[in-house]
Each structure stands twice: as structure tokens, then as C-alpha cells.
Design a protein around this motif. Sequence first.
Motif, PDB file in Angstrom:
ATOM      1  N   UNK A   1       0.836  -1.208   0.000  1.00  0.00           N
ATOM      2  CA  UNK A   1       0.000   0.000   0.000  1.00  0.00           C
ATOM      3  C   UNK A   1       0.869   1.255   0.000  1.00  0.00           C
ATOM      4  N   UNK A   2       2.015   1.198   0.702  1.00  0.00           N
ATOM      5  CA  UNK A   2       2.929   2.344   0.702  1.00  0.00           C
ATOM      6  C   UNK A   2       3.628   2.480  -0.656  1.00  0.00           C
ATOM      7  N   UNK A   3       3.999   1.335  -1.223  1.00  0.00           N
ATOM      8  CA  UNK A   3       4.631   1.382  -2.545  1.00  0.00           C
ATOM      9  C   UNK A   3       3.675   2.008  -3.563  1.00  0.00           C
ATOM     10  N   UNK A   4       2.409   1.584  -3.496  1.00  0.00           N
ATOM     11  CA  UNK A   4       1.429   2.091  -4.468  1.00  0.00           C
ATOM     12  C   UNK A   4       1.225   3.597  -4.294  1.00  0.00           C
ATOM     13  N   UNK A   5       1.122   4.026  -3.046  1.00  0.00           N
ATOM     14  CA  UNK A   5       0.920   5.460  -2.795  1.00  0.00           C
ATOM     15  C   UNK A   5       2.127   6.255  -3.288  1.00  0.00           C
ATOM     16  N   UNK A   6       3.327   5.762  -2.965  1.00  0.00           N
ATOM     17  CA  UNK A   6       4.545   6.461  -3.413  1.00  0.00           C
ATOM     18  C   UNK A   6       4.610   6.517  -4.933  1.00  0.00           C
ATOM     19  N   UNK A   7       4.302   5.381  -5.561  1.00  0.00           N
ATOM     20  CA  UNK A   7       4.378   5.327  -7.032  1.00  0.00           C
ATOM     21  C   UNK A   7       3.491   6.410  -7.659  1.00  0.00           C
ATOM     22  N   UNK A   8       2.253   6.489  -7.194  1.00  0.00           N
ATOM     23  CA  UNK A   8       1.335   7.464  -7.793  1.00  0.00           C
ATOM     24  C   UNK A   8       1.744   8.896  -7.459  1.00  0.00           C
TER      25      UNK A   8
ATOM     26  N   UNK B   1      -3.259  -2.990  -4.227  1.00  0.00           N
ATOM     27  CA  UNK B   1      -2.817  -1.755  -3.562  1.00  0.00           C
ATOM     28  C   UNK B   1      -2.909  -0.560  -4.508  1.00  0.00           C
ATOM     29  N   UNK B   2      -2.534  -0.764  -5.765  1.00  0.00           N
ATOM     30  CA  UNK B   2      -2.598   0.332  -6.740  1.00  0.00           C
ATOM     31  C   UNK B   2      -4.043   0.735  -7.012  1.00  0.00           C
ATOM     32  N   UNK B   3      -4.924  -0.253  -7.097  1.00  0.00           N
ATOM     33  CA  UNK B   3      -6.335   0.064  -7.340  1.00  0.00           C
ATOM     34  C   UNK B   3      -6.903   0.875  -6.171  1.00  0.00           C
ATOM     35  N   UNK B   4      -6.545   0.462  -4.954  1.00  0.00           N
ATOM     36  CA  UNK B   4      -7.020   1.208  -3.767  1.00  0.00           C
ATOM     37  C   UNK B   4      -6.460   2.618  -3.755  1.00  0.00           C
ATOM     38  N   UNK B   5      -5.151   2.724  -4.007  1.00  0.00           N
ATOM     39  CA  UNK B   5      -4.512   4.045  -4.000  1.00  0.00           C
ATOM     40  C   UNK B   5      -5.064   4.915  -5.128  1.00  0.00           C
ATOM     41  N   UNK B   6      -5.301   4.306  -6.285  1.00  0.00           N
ATOM     42  CA  UNK B   6      -5.831   5.063  -7.421  1.00  0.00           C
ATOM     43  C   UNK B   6      -7.209   5.627  -7.094  1.00  0.00           C
ATOM     44  N   UNK B   7      -8.016   4.807  -6.393  1.00  0.00           N
ATOM     45  CA  UNK B   7      -9.351   5.287  -6.003  1.00  0.00           C
ATOM     46  C   UNK B   7      -9.239   6.492  -5.070  1.00  0.00           C
ATOM     47  N   UNK B   8      -8.318   6.375  -4.082  1.00  0.00           N
ATOM     48  CA  UNK B   8      -8.242   7.462  -3.098  1.00  0.00           C
ATOM     49  C   UNK B   8      -7.581   8.710  -3.676  1.00  0.00           C
ATOM     50  N   UNK B   9      -6.787   8.555  -4.736  1.00  0.00           N
ATOM     51  CA  UNK B   9      -6.123   9.726  -5.321  1.00  0.00           C
ATOM     52  C   UNK B   9      -6.795  10.194  -6.607  1.00  0.00           C
ATOM     53  N   UNK B  10      -7.872   9.521  -7.002  1.00  0.00           N
ATOM     54  CA  UNK B  10      -8.505   9.836  -8.294  1.00  0.00           C
ATOM     55  C   UNK B  10      -8.945  11.293  -8.360  1.00  0.00           C
ATOM     56  N   UNK B  11      -9.441  11.799  -7.215  1.00  0.00           N
ATOM     57  CA  UNK B  11      -9.906  13.184  -7.199  1.00  0.00           C
ATOM     58  C   UNK B  11      -8.787  14.169  -7.444  1.00  0.00           C
ATOM     59  N   UNK B  12      -7.572  13.789  -7.049  1.00  0.00           N
ATOM     60  CA  UNK B  12      -6.423  14.693  -7.171  1.00  0.00           C
ATOM     61  C   UNK B  12      -5.722  14.512  -8.517  1.00  0.00           C
ATOM     62  N   UNK B  13      -5.559  13.245  -8.899  1.00  0.00           N
ATOM     63  CA  UNK B  13      -4.748  12.978 -10.096  1.00  0.00           C
ATOM     64  C   UNK B  13      -5.558  12.514 -11.305  1.00  0.00           C
ATOM     65  N   UNK B  14      -6.872  12.536 -11.205  1.00  0.00           N
ATOM     66  CA  UNK B  14      -7.696  12.076 -12.311  1.00  0.00           C
ATOM     67  C   UNK B  14      -7.754  10.559 -12.326  1.00  0.00           C
ATOM     68  N   UNK B  15      -8.551  10.004 -13.254  1.00  0.00           N
ATOM     69  CA  UNK B  15      -8.728   8.545 -13.271  1.00  0.00           C
ATOM     70  C   UNK B  15      -7.429   7.816 -13.601  1.00  0.00           C
ATOM     71  N   UNK B  16      -7.190   6.763 -12.872  1.00  0.00           N
ATOM     72  CA  UNK B  16      -5.982   5.957 -13.092  1.00  0.00           C
ATOM     73  C   UNK B  16      -6.423   4.510 -13.311  1.00  0.00           C
ATOM     74  N   UNK B  17      -5.915   3.889 -14.358  1.00  0.00           N
ATOM     75  CA  UNK B  17      -6.289   2.506 -14.664  1.00  0.00           C
ATOM     76  C   UNK B  17      -5.111   1.579 -14.353  1.00  0.00           C
ATOM     77  N   UNK B  18      -5.401   0.520 -13.638  1.00  0.00           N
ATOM     78  CA  UNK B  18      -4.344  -0.450 -13.324  1.00  0.00           C
ATOM     79  C   UNK B  18      -4.540  -1.661 -14.229  1.00  0.00           C
ATOM     80  N   UNK B  19      -3.499  -2.049 -14.942  1.00  0.00           N
ATOM     81  CA  UNK B  19      -3.625  -3.169 -15.895  1.00  0.00           C
ATOM     82  C   UNK B  19      -2.603  -4.259 -15.580  1.00  0.00           C
TER      83      UNK B  19
END
Lengths: 347, 193
Positions: free
Chosen positions: B27-34, B74-92
Amino acid sequence: VADLERVLKQEDSIAPVSRVMGYRIVASAVKPYMHGTLVGDWIWRDGAQRLPNTFELREAHLYFGAHILEVAQPEVFVQFEHKSQTDSGFSVRYAQLDLSAYKELLVFRIGLFLVPFGVYNTDLFLRYVAKLPERPEIHRRLVPSAWNEIGVQAHGRWSWGQGRALSYAVYLTNGLFLPDGTSATSTVQPSAAIKSPAGGKSFGGRVGVDLFEGLSIGLSGYNGALNGENGAYQLVGLDAIFRYGPFSLDCEALTGRESVTDSDVVTKQGYYLAVGYRATNWFEPVASIERVNASVIYQASDVWGGFNVYPFPVGFPTLVLKAAYGRRIPTSGPASNMVTIQLVLGY
Amino acid sequence: MRVSPWIGLSLLLASSVGLAEDELRPVQQATLLLKILSFDRNLESRTKGGLKVAVVYRENDPESEAVHSEMTRALEDAARSLAGIQGPIQVVHLPYTTQNRFESDLVKMRPGAVYVAHSLSSQINFIARTTRRLRALTFTADENDVRSGLSVGLIVRDSRPRILVNLVASKSEGADLSSEMLRLAEVIAGSPG
């Protein structure tokens, strides 16, 4: 940048990798838990039950399990119970895996599980939930006292309104096992058949209906294989749990037969009724009456009266002190008096 | 079912015993990555049509598949929580089987960032060459893989989370990481890959 710095300084951001036998586990998908109960008794009995003054560690139960992706829930129930001078009392009561096929409407269970017959293996198993310190004798004398079997089960629950629900369980198992040479008059209880070399199978089910908030009624049936012989162990039972404000009532009746050998058949009938009244949130008088009739083995009536004390009814209601006096009146022979003082902790 | 208490105890212990091998939580890696991606001044030009983050892993490798599973969630969770700030993020998902297939899959996906899971160290050179060509910024939890040519390491050093940046690699992958962010990271010259 401050935000990034905060993430880098976050507490608990580093963790060891979880592995089993060297293989990495997807730890974030597994929410493990451990719970248990611990029960200590002081017991006094006279007559045929004679136990003049003894302490007993009645049970120490540990439940290890995990929630996995809201789909799977493995759980192992390890118990330290029925300890004697020669037996450590250590055993596995169940080791099961629940797989949810459709929410709580359809859940498959595999492994060694408690047979969902009556209320004790389904709703009242935990001693801090059951009202009396002693389990009903019908769950020692008429059905196996640790009634677990190996097989598959489907169970589920459907709620259709406030307090209204339908629950069900159906199962297919290897059945039960009795050691060679066990006679109809023996008090040896059958245990789970680890395998069924002859292919014998038990099947059964239970349907429960919550008619309104506080009342649930259940009907259970079991057609069991005993030492591989299909249909050698048959039981039907009706049960009810009623809760209305401070008042509670649990009752159950069952009838059945057990063919130990072709010529040795034990017929079984019994019932019990237990009531409680929560006079205050920490004090609850309780009483029960029951009758057990297992032909050629055991016939007796038990009456119990006592009280439960909940020292922390709000903060920790699963700590209960129970005290009860009972009288056993066998069909033949003198009656016995019984006293049990019990401390129950669920955690 | 009766079992020996010693066997029972051994089973209980065996389930919890393992070598202490620390890593930054997924979860920390995902948050840092984004968050690091938000410091890339070229992100918008590199990710026309929205940001995709690919998690590449080696198929049929339990270690790599487990990391893929952890990081994807973790990336999907982080993407959801940061979507408002960074726009939609898709994890593939991007299973690595052969070089050709990896390359063609990456061309089709066009991710802005690629997280490289464990067990792909032998393929780092090829992965780096491909991501540089397609301007996708690479991340990993393995320090050696950063030294071998991936761009950003999300690692543990001295029991603390660290960002390791291979500056040559990140520039080759088309990223322009801000100096503010680089001040928080350990920058290495790195290999040209």
C-alpha cells in the motif's frame, strides 16, 4: 513534497514478507484472526455421579481463521477438553473452509465440521451463550458429544424482513465410526469417520425459520452411516430459541435410533428446556429441565436451577460466572445431586 | 479427532515462522508510485488519454504472481483514493512470458508507468529497453533492478522507506522528475541499461 515526505515517514510502512513453506502469501488479501474461550469449573457431585470436590479445566478452545477476499474463510478450532489422567484432551474439533458462492445465501463448506443438528452445534455452542453451565445430556447421551464429521456442506441464510429469515444447511459426510466390539450397552460415543473405506455416507440437513424478531425454530434430520453401514444412525430433531426482552427460552426435542450391530438397536428420545431471565444487566437466574431415554443404556431426568453473573455486561459481556445446582433422577437407582460453579471467558 | 499436542503445536508454529525479510508494504509502494508520478513534468505528454499503470509479473512464478496480486490491489485502492487529485488511473495486468509478447502487449497498453514485480531480474535489460522506447516510467521494489536499468526503486534501507532513482534510466523513459522530489530520493547514476 510534504505529502510525499509524510508517506516516507509513515509508521508501520515496512513489514516482513509473509511466507508459508517459503512461498509468498498474498498477505493483503488475508485478514487473519484468533479467538478463544476458556472455561474453569468447580464441581461437586454425589450418588452415582460422585465427585466430592474437584476443579476442572472444562475447556480451552482456540479458533484460528482468516477472511480472504470476502469469498473464503478457513477456520480451525483446536480444543483442550475432556482431559483425563491418560488423555491430553488435545484435539481438532473442526477444520473447515467456507467458500461463499453468493453472499450469505449460498456458502459451501468442506473439511471437518460440526454437524448442524439442533441448536447446540449451530447457535448455542459457546458457553457464554448457553444459559446453563452444563450442556444438555441429550447432547452427550443421544448424539455424539463432539459431533463433527468430514464431508461437504452447503448452507445459507435469507432475510426477508426485520427479524425474519430462513436458514438452511445440507451436508454429505463420511459418517461415524465406533471401535470394533462396541456393544449396544456401551457408553462409547461414535466419532467422525476419517475415511469411508466401504463408501458409506451420512446425509442430513437443518432448516431454520426466524418467524419474527426473537423467535427461531429449527428442524433437523440426519441419516447416518455408522462404520460404513448406511442408515445405521438416524435422528430427527425440533428446536426453538426465543428471546423477548430479558426473557430467554431454548428448547429441543429429538428422536432416533442407532444400530450398533444388526441385532443391537438403541432407540433414543429426549428433550430439554432452558429458561433465563435477565433481572438486571449483570444478574440472570436460569433453570432447565430435561429427559433422556436411550434404551438399554441410560434413562434419566435432570433438573437444574442457578444464576449467571456478568461482571462487565456492557464492556465485555463474554465474561460470565455461572453457578447452578442440579438433580439427576434416573429411572432406576438413586438420584444424584450436582453443583457446578463455572467461569467462562470468550475472547 | 485426536492429535498429538506436539504435532499440533508444531503446526501452529510452522504457520507463523518465516525468515524476517522486510519490504515496503504494497500500500505504501502504491501510494509512493502514484505520488512520484505527479512530480513528473512530462507525465501529461507521456500519457495522453489517461494514466495507465501496468503491473508486469512472471507468469507461473508463485513469488511474482503473489507480488502482482498484492500490488494490483494496492494500486487500485490508492488510485481510487487519489482519483480526485490525479484524475482517473487505470491499473492493468501484464504477464511476462516471452520478450515478443511483452513488447506487443506493452505497445497495445501504452502505460505511463510500469511496476516490475519480482523474478524478472534476468529480463531487466529487455524490459528497460522496451519501456524507454515506449516512454513508460518503471518502478520496482528491488534495488538491484534499479541499478540494472529500471528507474525508481521503492525500497527499505536501514529499516526506513527509501526512494531510489536511476536518473539516466528515468530520463531515458521520458520522465522529467522535479528537483523537489529528487531531493527526497537517493539518486544514482545507474546503468544505461
